[in-house]
Structures are given as structure tokens and as C-alpha cells.
Write a protein that holds these residues in place. Structure first.
Motif, PDB file in Angstrom:
ATOM      1  N   ALA A  68       0.860  -1.187   0.000  1.00  0.00           N
ATOM      2  CA  ALA A  68       0.000   0.000   0.000  1.00  0.00           C
ATOM      3  C   ALA A  68       0.896   1.236   0.000  1.00  0.00           C
ATOM      4  CB  ALA A  68      -0.902   0.005   1.226  1.00  0.00           C
ATOM      5  N   LEU A  69       0.561   2.200  -0.837  1.00  0.00           N
ATOM      6  CA  LEU A  69       1.391   3.397  -0.985  1.00  0.00           C
ATOM      7  C   LEU A  69       0.702   4.609  -0.356  1.00  0.00           C
ATOM      8  CD1 LEU A  69       2.521   2.603  -4.609  1.00  0.00           C
ATOM      9  CD2 LEU A  69       3.905   2.430  -2.548  1.00  0.00           C
ATOM     10  N   ASP A  70       0.231   4.409   0.874  1.00  0.00           N
ATOM     11  CA  ASP A  70      -0.500   5.474   1.563  1.00  0.00           C
ATOM     12  C   ASP A  70       0.366   6.694   1.842  1.00  0.00           C
ATOM     13  OD1 ASP A  70      -2.865   3.989   1.610  1.00  0.00           O
ATOM     14  OD2 ASP A  70      -2.328   3.004   3.488  1.00  0.00           O
ATOM     15  N   ASP A  71       1.680   6.499   1.888  1.00  0.00           N
ATOM     16  CA  ASP A  71       2.574   7.628   2.137  1.00  0.00           C
ATOM     17  C   ASP A  71       2.574   8.620   0.975  1.00  0.00           C
ATOM     18  OD1 ASP A  71       3.801   5.421   0.748  1.00  0.00           O
ATOM     19  OD2 ASP A  71       5.679   6.539   0.818  1.00  0.00           O
ATOM     20  N   LEU A  72       2.019   8.227  -0.171  1.00  0.00           N
ATOM     21  CA  LEU A  72       1.973   9.118  -1.333  1.00  0.00           C
ATOM     22  C   LEU A  72       0.750  10.030  -1.319  1.00  0.00           C
ATOM     23  CD1 LEU A  72       3.159   6.654  -4.129  1.00  0.00           C
ATOM     24  CD2 LEU A  72       4.510   8.285  -2.790  1.00  0.00           C
ATOM     25  N   GLY A  73      -0.117   9.856  -0.332  1.00  0.00           N
ATOM     26  CA  GLY A  73      -1.265  10.743  -0.188  1.00  0.00           C
ATOM     27  C   GLY A  73      -2.394  10.438  -1.144  1.00  0.00           C
ATOM     28  N   LEU A  74      -3.435  11.276  -1.089  1.00  0.00           N
ATOM     29  CA  LEU A  74      -4.617  11.100  -1.929  1.00  0.00           C
ATOM     30  C   LEU A  74      -4.555  12.037  -3.133  1.00  0.00           C
ATOM     31  CD1 LEU A  74      -7.453  10.879   0.753  1.00  0.00           C
ATOM     32  CD2 LEU A  74      -6.460   9.007  -0.573  1.00  0.00           C
ATOM     33  N   PRO A  75      -4.958  11.561  -4.293  1.00  0.00           N
ATOM     34  CA  PRO A  75      -4.957  12.421  -5.475  1.00  0.00           C
ATOM     35  C   PRO A  75      -6.152  13.367  -5.478  1.00  0.00           C
ATOM     36  CG  PRO A  75      -5.793  10.266  -6.039  1.00  0.00           C
ATOM     37  CD  PRO A  75      -5.350  10.182  -4.605  1.00  0.00           C
ATOM     38  N   ASP A  76      -6.000  14.496  -6.138  1.00  0.00           N
ATOM     39  CA  ASP A  76      -7.088  15.441  -6.343  1.00  0.00           C
ATOM     40  C   ASP A  76      -7.684  15.148  -7.720  1.00  0.00           C
ATOM     41  OD1 ASP A  76      -8.709  17.621  -6.933  1.00  0.00           O
ATOM     42  OD2 ASP A  76      -7.407  19.055  -5.906  1.00  0.00           O
ATOM     43  N   ILE A  77      -8.744  14.360  -7.737  1.00  0.00           N
ATOM     44  CA  ILE A  77      -9.302  13.901  -9.007  1.00  0.00           C
ATOM     45  C   ILE A  77      -9.812  15.069  -9.844  1.00  0.00           C
ATOM     46  CG2 ILE A  77     -11.059  12.467 -10.102  1.00  0.00           C
ATOM     47  CD1 ILE A  77      -8.811  10.884  -8.786  1.00  0.00           C
ATOM     48  N   GLY A  78     -10.456  16.028  -9.193  1.00  0.00           N
ATOM     49  CA  GLY A  78     -10.947  17.194  -9.928  1.00  0.00           C
ATOM     50  C   GLY A  78      -9.822  17.944 -10.619  1.00  0.00           C
ATOM     51  N   ALA A  79      -8.715  18.141  -9.903  1.00  0.00           N
ATOM     52  CA  ALA A  79      -7.573  18.836 -10.485  1.00  0.00           C
ATOM     53  C   ALA A  79      -6.969  18.039 -11.636  1.00  0.00           C
ATOM     54  CB  ALA A  79      -6.515  19.096  -9.420  1.00  0.00           C
ATOM     55  N   ILE A  80      -6.942  16.707 -11.484  1.00  0.00           N
ATOM     56  CA  ILE A  80      -6.393  15.858 -12.546  1.00  0.00           C
ATOM     57  C   ILE A  80      -7.226  15.975 -13.809  1.00  0.00           C
ATOM     58  CG2 ILE A  80      -5.873  13.473 -13.216  1.00  0.00           C
ATOM     59  CD1 ILE A  80      -5.395  12.949 -10.174  1.00  0.00           C
ATOM     60  N   PHE A  81      -8.540  15.946 -13.661  1.00  0.00           N
ATOM     61  CA  PHE A  81      -9.412  16.131 -14.824  1.00  0.00           C
ATOM     62  C   PHE A  81      -9.203  17.511 -15.443  1.00  0.00           C
ATOM     63  CE2 PHE A  81     -12.224  12.577 -13.334  1.00  0.00           C
ATOM     64  CZ  PHE A  81     -12.255  11.880 -14.533  1.00  0.00           C
ATOM     65  N   GLY A  82      -8.797  18.476 -14.619  1.00  0.00           N
ATOM     66  CA  GLY A  82      -8.545  19.829 -15.119  1.00  0.00           C
ATOM     67  C   GLY A  82      -7.154  20.012 -15.713  1.00  0.00           C
ATOM     68  N   GLY A  83      -6.355  18.952 -15.701  1.00  0.00           N
ATOM     69  CA  GLY A  83      -5.034  19.021 -16.330  1.00  0.00           C
ATOM     70  C   GLY A  83      -3.865  19.133 -15.366  1.00  0.00           C
ATOM     71  N   ASP A  84      -4.136  19.222 -14.052  1.00  0.00           N
ATOM     72  CA  ASP A  84      -3.069  19.310 -13.054  1.00  0.00           C
ATOM     73  C   ASP A  84      -2.818  17.920 -12.474  1.00  0.00           C
ATOM     74  OD1 ASP A  84      -1.356  19.762 -10.960  1.00  0.00           O
ATOM     75  OD2 ASP A  84      -2.695  21.094  -9.840  1.00  0.00           O
ATOM     76  N   ALA A  85      -1.750  17.276 -12.905  1.00  0.00           N
ATOM     77  CA  ALA A  85      -1.458  15.908 -12.489  1.00  0.00           C
ATOM     78  C   ALA A  85      -0.465  15.842 -11.329  1.00  0.00           C
ATOM     79  CB  ALA A  85      -0.920  15.113 -13.674  1.00  0.00           C
ATOM     80  N   SER A  86      -0.256  16.948 -10.635  1.00  0.00           N
ATOM     81  CA  SER A  86       0.772  16.983  -9.593  1.00  0.00           C
ATOM     82  C   SER A  86       0.474  16.052  -8.417  1.00  0.00           C
ATOM     83  CB  SER A  86       0.948  18.418  -9.080  1.00  0.00           C
ATOM     84  OG  SER A  86      -0.260  18.919  -8.533  1.00  0.00           O
ATOM     85  N   SER A  87      -0.790  15.678  -8.232  1.00  0.00           N
ATOM     86  CA  SER A  87      -1.141  14.801  -7.104  1.00  0.00           C
ATOM     87  C   SER A  87      -1.173  13.330  -7.498  1.00  0.00           C
ATOM     88  CB  SER A  87      -2.496  15.203  -6.518  1.00  0.00           C
ATOM     89  OG  SER A  87      -3.540  14.998  -7.468  1.00  0.00           O
TER      90      SER A  87
END
Length: 294
Positions: A68-87
């Protein structure tokens, strides 16, 4: 013969099982979003082994008993759909590298690859990135990219539902999801669904991992152009009644791969109903054996 073990591959611990005779040609099963190796029905796996394959199935990273890679945190799905893949924690290419390294760790040079749903996406990426390890490819209920074969609104709602607060809630949610995405012509009894979902919850409930996997799907580049260079035997299997990845996803996959076979199954949704096992396994075997009729 069945074996259960854990191995270090691509920097993570991968839990895997094997079924069948190790002397038979290896066949790697890759499952989908938030799924575990137990999502491959036991009877389906045993029938594949009975066709003369040494079947390997495993938990993807962030699911089941693998790391499990919980140390990598949760992604911001809304931001990803908006083109920001930083999470985004990782991409499908990383999950494909996990599969390639698993085969290497097991001393397997080449294997037949069978992927379902997100597992089909991983299998496609594996064939693109690591062609030397792939003997044949079967892509089931999948798509070459997130812009084709988009889910229906009802299926999308199931996909993005908040995680359950407890075991009972997870089982209820799993039953509802199966009702929405399952095969309308081949419904699975409710008691069977409840048993399957309960087993998954008890073995490893990882909603955060599922969200990171979903982010990987959304953020990964479309595979269409690179699939045109695939040179191994390929069969694409898809249900005509699939609401989660509609039939257009399978059609686009087959259209992208020269010489691929497309099997569309009426009444099949986004699951592997028992009455269709024989037809699906036949297609996998014919493709892997290279015995396809001219």
C-alpha cells in the motif's frame, strides 16, 4: 497445483498465486481498479489451468495484500481532470513495470497476458513498454484511453462513490455496484456477490489505493498510437452491454492493433459471468496457441 507467495518486484512487495503445472506455458492474469487477485473467479482460473497454462495471478500495487502506498497521499481527481497531475502517485506504466518485474522475479522470460478492465489497460501498457515479455495479449472489457468507452452516468456514480464506513456498508455498496455494471443477460445471484465482496473486504479494503489507481487511469496517456506497433497475437473481448467501459472501448482497442481479433458478447456487462467462461477461455486459448482460423 496451487502456490501462494510474496515477492519483491519493482521496489514493492507483490502478493501472487499460481495455479497449474509450472512446466506449462505461463499465463499472467491482471485485474482491474480496486480489484484483488481473488476477483478472478476460482473456477475460471482452474479452467484456464486445465487448458494447459501455468496461471499466475497477483494483487496490483495499492490493492489486496501487495504494498500500500498510503505515504503518497490522496490524489485530487478534480484537479487531474482539469489538467493538473501533480497529485498523481503513479501511472499505468508503473503498474505495467510491476507486472514485468514480477515475471522477472519468477524467472519467466515471456508469458501470455490477460487483463480485465484496468487490468486490460495495464496489459496493453505492458505490451507496449515491455514487448519482449509478452507472448500474446487478451484485453477484456477495457479501452486504449480514458476518452473512449466512457462510463454511463449511473456507472460513473458507482465509480466515484465515497468509501464505505464499515464492512456492512462496503458489502451493500458492492452489491449495488454489481447490479449496475453486471451482465444483464447473466445476473449473478445476490448471495454470491455478497460472499465475494465480503471476502475482498476482509482480505484488504483499500479505498485510498483505489483512488490512486483511478488517478493513474485518468492521468496516463492514450495508448492508441503506440498500440499500432504491437506485433503479438491479440484478442479483444468485450460485452455489448457493458456500462462501465462501453463497447466502444473494446472496438477502439481492436481498431488500434493490426491483426487483432474482436469478440463482442451480447448481454455481457462488466463482469465474468459463469455461463460465458467457456467462450472467453476459448478465445484466450485460441489466441495464445496461435490456432486462429484463417
Amino acid at each position: 497445483m496451487r502456490g501462494v507467495a510474496e515477492v519483491r518486484a519493482n521496489g514493492i512487495d507483490i502478493w501472487y498465486e499460481t495455479v497449474g503445472d509450472p512446466a506449462d506455458p505461463p499465463l499472467l492474469l491482471v485485474m482491474g481498479l480496486g480489484a484483488q487477485l481473488i476477483d478472478w473467479p476460482a473456477g475460471f482460473v482452474e479452467q484456464l489451468a486445465g487448458r494447459g497454462f501455468h496461471v499466475i495471478l497477483f494483487d496490483n500495487r495499492d490493492s489486496g495484500l501487495s504494498t500500500a502506498l498510503d505515504d503518497l497521499g490522496l490524489p485530487d481527481i478534480g484537479a487531474i481532470f482539469g489538467g493538473d497531475a501533480s497529485s498523481v502517485a503513479y501511472l499505468l506504466s508503473d503498474l505495467a513495470a510491476d507486472a514485468a518485474d514480477l515475471l522477472k522475479a519468477l524467472g519467466i522470460d515471456r508469458a501470455h497476458i490477460v487483463g480485465a478492465s484496468m487490468g486490460g489497460m495495464i496489459a496493453q501498457q505492458l505490451t507496449i513498454d515491455h514487448p519482449d515479455v509478452v507472448a500474446s495479449l487478451a484485453s477484456i472489457m477495457s479501452t486504449p484511453g480514458p476518452r473512449v468507452g466512457r462510463p454511463t452516468p449511473e456507472a460513473q456514480a458507482v465509480l466515484l462513490r465515497p468509501p464505505a464506513a464499515d464492512r456492512a456498508g462496503a458489502i451493500a455498496a458492492g452489491v449495488d455496484a454489481a447490479r449496475v455494471v453486471g451482465s444483464p443477460a447473466y445476473p449473478t445471484p445476490r448471495a454470491d456477490i455478497e460472499r465475494r465482496v465480503a471476502a475482498k473486504y476482509d482480505r484488504g479494503y483499500r479505498p485510498a489505493g483505489t483512488l490512486r489507481q483511478y488517478a493513474a487511469i485518468v492521468a496516463s496517456p492514450d495508448r492508441t498510437e503506440r498500440l499500432r506497433d504491437v506485433a503479438v497475437p491479440v484478442v479483444v473481448i468485450h460485452g455489448e452491454a457493458d456500462p462501465l467501459i462501453p463497447m466502444a472501448g473494446g472496438e477502439a482497442t481492436a481498431a488500434a492493433i493490426p491483426g487483432s481479433e474482436l469478440l463482442l458478447i451480447p448481454g455481457m456487462g462488466h463482469d465474468l459471468p459463469i455461463p460465458l467462461w467457456g467462450r472467453i477461455i476459448d478465445a484466450i486459448e485460441v489466441n495464445a496457441r496461435g490456432t486462429r482460423p484463417d
